[in-house]
Design an enzyme around this catalytic site. Structure first.
Site, mmCIF file in Angstrom:
data_model
loop_
_atom_site.group_PDB
_atom_site.id
_atom_site.type_symbol
_atom_site.label_atom_id
_atom_site.label_comp_id
_atom_site.label_asym_id
_atom_site.label_seq_id
_atom_site.Cartn_x
_atom_site.Cartn_y
_atom_site.Cartn_z
ATOM 1 N N GLU A 156 24.558 28.172 5.980
ATOM 2 C CA GLU A 156 23.747 27.627 4.986
ATOM 3 C C GLU A 156 22.745 26.433 5.499
ATOM 4 O O GLU A 156 22.997 25.431 4.804
ATOM 5 C CB GLU A 156 24.831 26.993 3.884
ATOM 6 N N GLU A 309 28.709 35.603 1.050
ATOM 7 C CA GLU A 309 29.713 34.771 0.460
ATOM 8 C C GLU A 309 29.327 35.007 -1.047
ATOM 9 O O GLU A 309 28.491 35.004 -1.686
ATOM 10 C CB GLU A 309 29.448 33.398 0.561
HETATM 11 C C1 GAL Z 1 29.461 27.895 0.337
HETATM 12 C C2 GAL Z 1 29.644 27.496 1.539
HETATM 13 C C3 GAL Z 1 31.407 27.968 1.988
HETATM 14 C C4 GAL Z 1 32.018 27.550 0.674
HETATM 15 C C5 GAL Z 1 31.320 27.802 -0.773
HETATM 16 C C6 GAL Z 1 32.215 27.418 -1.836
HETATM 17 O O1 GAL Z 1 27.909 27.026 -0.214
HETATM 18 O O2 GAL Z 1 28.927 28.304 2.589
HETATM 19 O O3 GAL Z 1 31.523 27.391 3.111
HETATM 20 O O4 GAL Z 1 32.014 25.989 0.675
HETATM 21 O O5 GAL Z 1 30.286 27.606 -0.742
HETATM 22 O O6 GAL Z 1 31.636 27.877 -3.191
#
Ligand code: GAL
Length: 701
Positions: A156, A309
């Site tokens: 990110e 994710e």
């Molecule tokens: C994302 C991040 C992850 C984790 C996740 C939690 O933005 O890449 O490492 O923190 O959020 O929702």
């Protein structure tokens, strides 16, 4: 177009999670159990080592790869693949303390402390060299490992740094862009408030009173991230040219013009965390997720992309971390697949014992086994994704409508004082999402494209709140209409040029006053509890049609008036107009319409242009994706209510239970239906393994 996909990407939908074995090196039983549990959910893959720099390089130049060797081997033995991360998302303490210049500096001039994450300086040569070194070591060691399927570059990447190195780099960048100071002063209108620069060194990185600076600064920041990314990727490509590289995007993240990043990457991937509130209007939020997925499809040039994710259950960072209601998670996953995702990965595989995210949803809970509701749901998702293998790697069809999303127009609007700010401060994105929702409510398919896209092949182009545009862009869009296309623009179109300077000669500029056949004389911004009544003159709008927040005072200069404002001192003024432009048309929507009226407008445009259209109740969405053996069709009920639809004679399968449905069918709340694939049968309730089978040693420590 991205290069053609190779295995394992075209064999199946990849399924997995961010996985942090480095957090469990003290307990090998957990690491063994993880592999067994991954098999149980039918996982195919995991993203490994995202924040593991210190575990890999505890001291400068000293590498400890033993645990990663073992992890890679375990994955290969189990027939799983690894998306191996480069660890630049968080800096090792030893680096951060020894070289404070790798830490980011805020607008206030204060340098970050060593902690946190995603807070490195993207310019720092020291950080770039350190990243390059660890990446080179990783690539050299694992570039040909049988488990390696993908490089997950950083995490990110975003944000900005105002340190002296960034400031100097910004000045160099400005020299490249503007040539000399006189040109910069002219482009930035610095005579206003006596801001004329007489030396490059005087130019700050932040001054909200210089509205052109803000846009150039974000262009620069964006370029720094891209060059940082290239620096990361170079050693990976050198040692493993056949392994694709991606970095996980964050949807419509502010300072990242992903249209410009896409060309650097082999695969597009995204992180998305829709907060499902289970409210009456939550289905609109599901359409917003569709918007983001469509953006990813656009960034991938129409190819498939990866959902890198999402949360298997609730997150830990919202003010209210509500559990997803039954059906919601499965639907969110299928929605991504229907929109072109070829991989579904979670954050995170296993909950950490401590640290900021110990309560963030994970496939494996602190309980540690396969018995939790979330684990069972994830196993169910894994089973369903296997059945969807025929869509993996298949191209996606082109929609009849292109909607332009433009980061630069967004930055210019955000930097300009006057236009009413939206609740998120990001009016451009909200306008794009509103018009996307309205098009989808009208049952019309939409592609999201950059402002310089090749528009041939589209019937309609929609450019919501395209606040900034330059002459050549205005010309290309006008040419699209001139050649027979239908161009639909909205309020806040063509106010400024690429330097955030107002167009002269009346809005919309440049030259668009003639194309749209109207003059936008002034604009009324309304309070949140105010609205104006709108009446259709030549189009059917709902009786309660209204405009909110932004109402422009338009005058026709040849355009046909489709709707008027019927309240306020400007009652009777045109608000939706259409001009015949050579072989096509240019339609202008001068107010922020309520959702239903906007959907009605697009329904009437779709009918006039005879666009293909699914006629479904509000909140029910159909999506078709190519499959190896023919099209695969998805039907979703995004609402929390039961809705009855007529499916005709072709049988769909209800994904939750595999039952066929045809004819008049009542969709359950958050139901998902699919047609064109064979769903593997739901196993009878899988036995929950005894805890000791999964964890030979107790996890409590
Ligand atoms: C994302 C991040 C992850 C984790 C996740 C939690 O933005 O890449 O490492 O923190 O959020 O929702």
């Amino acid at each position: 177009m991205k290069p053609p996909l190779r295995t394992p990407f075209c064999e199946r939908i990849l399924y997995g999670a961010d996985y942090n074995p480095d957090q469990w090196l003290h307990d090998p039983a957990v690491l063994r159990a993880d592999i067994e549990l991954m098999k149980r959910v039918k996982a195919t893959s995991a993203s490994v080592g995202i924040f593991a720099w210190t575990a890999l390089e505890p001291e400068p130049g000293v590498f400890t790869f033993d645990w990663l060797d073992a992890t890679m081997d375990r994955f290969a033995e189990a027939g799983l693949v690894v998306f191996l991360a480069t660890p630049s998302g968080s800096k090792p303490m030893w680096l951060s303390e020894r070289h404070p210049e790798v830490r980011r500096v805020g607008r206030d001039g204060r340098r970050d402390s060593s902690g946190g994450r995603h807070n490195h300086c993207p310019t720092s040569p020291v950080y770039r060299a350190a990243v390059s070194r660890i990446n080179r070591e990783l690539a050299r060691r694992y570039g040909r490992h049988p488990a390696l399927a993908l490089w997950h570059v950083g995490n990110e990447l975003n944000g900005e740094c105002h340190c002296p190195a960034c400031k100097t780099a910004f000045h160099d960048w400005l020299r490249q862009r503007h040539g000399d100071l006189a040109s910069l002063n002219h482009a930035w209108c610095t005579s206003f408030w006596n801001h004329t620069f007489t030396d490059w060194s005087q130019i700050p990185t932040h001054d909200p009173s210089i509205d052109a600076l803000a846009v150039d600064w974000l262009r620069f920041v964006n370029d720094q991230h891209i060059s940082f990314l290239k620096n990361e990727i170079a050693p990976l490509r050198e040692f493993s040219p056949a392994v694709p590289c991606t970095t996980n995007f964050m949807g419509t993240c502010r300072g990242t013009d992903y249209w410009r990043w896409a060309g650097v990457l082999d695969r597009i991937s995204n992180d998305i965390y829709p907060l499902h509130a289970d409210r009456e209007d939550s289905w609109q939020k599901s359409l917003d997720a569709d918007f983001t997925h469509s953006l990813m499809r656009g960034l991938a040039g129409g190819s498939s992309w990866m959902l890198m994710e999402c949360a298997p259950s609730s997150v830990n960072w919202s003010s209210v971390n509500k559990l997803k209601r039954p059906g919601v998670h499965l639907q969110e996953v299928l929605q991504a697949v229907a929109n072109g995702a070829d991989a579904i990965h979670y954050f995170q595989w296993r909950k950490s014992r401590g640290g900021y995210e110990k309560f963030h949803g994970a496939v494996v809970d602190h309980e540690g086994g396969a018995g939790s509701r979330v684990f069972r749901e994830c196993a169910e998702v894994g089973r369903v994704l296997r059945s969807l293998a025929p869509v993996a790697g298949q191209p996606l069809g082109r929609a009849p409508v292109a909607l332009v999303y433009d980061w630069e127009a967004r930055w210019a609007l955000e930097a300009s004082a006057g236009p009413k700010k939206s609740p998120s401060g990001d009016r451009h994105t909200e306008a794009c999402m509103e018009h996307f929702r309205a098009l989808r409510r009208a049952g019309v398919e939409v592609d999201i494209v950059p402002v310089d896209a090749d528009l041939s092949g589209y019937s309609v182009v929609v450019t919501p709140a395209l606040f900034a545009l330059d002459g050549p862009t205005a010309k290309r869009l006008s040419d699209f209409a001139a050649a027979g296309g239908a161009w639909i623009a909205t309020y806040l179109t063509g106010y400024v040029d690429e330097h955030n300077r107002c167009w002269r000669g009346g809005f919309p500029g440049p030259g668009l006053r003639e194309v749209f056949g109207l003059w936008n004389e002034e604009v009324d911004y309304l309070h949140d509890d105010e609205s104006v009544r709108i009446e259709g003159a030549c189009i059917d709008l709902p009786g309660h049609a209204c405009g909110r927040d932004i109402v422009e005072r338009l005058h026709t200069e040849g355009a046909r008036v489709l709707a008027t404002v019927e309240s306020e001192f400007y009652a009777g003024a045109p608000i939706i107009l259409r001009n015949q432009w050579r072989l096509g048309s240019a339609t202008y929507v001068g107010a922020r319409l309520d959702d239903e009226s906007c959907a009605a407008l697009y329904a009437s445009i779709a009918a006039e242009l005879d666009l293909p259209r699914a006629k479904l109740p509000a909140g029910v969405v159909r999506k078709v994706r190519a499959g190896a053996d023919g099209p695969v069709e998805f039907l979703f009920n995004y609402t929390r209510n039961a809705v009855t639809v007529d499916l005709g004679e072709d049988a769909f399968l209800r994904v939750a239970d595999g039952r066929p449905c045809r004819g008049k069918t009542t969709l359950r709340p958050y139901d998902s239906l699919v047609k064109g694939v064979v769903l593997s049968p739901t196993p009878s309730q899988p036995p929950v393994p005894p805890r000791h089978e999964l964890h030979p040693s107790p996890l409590l420590g």
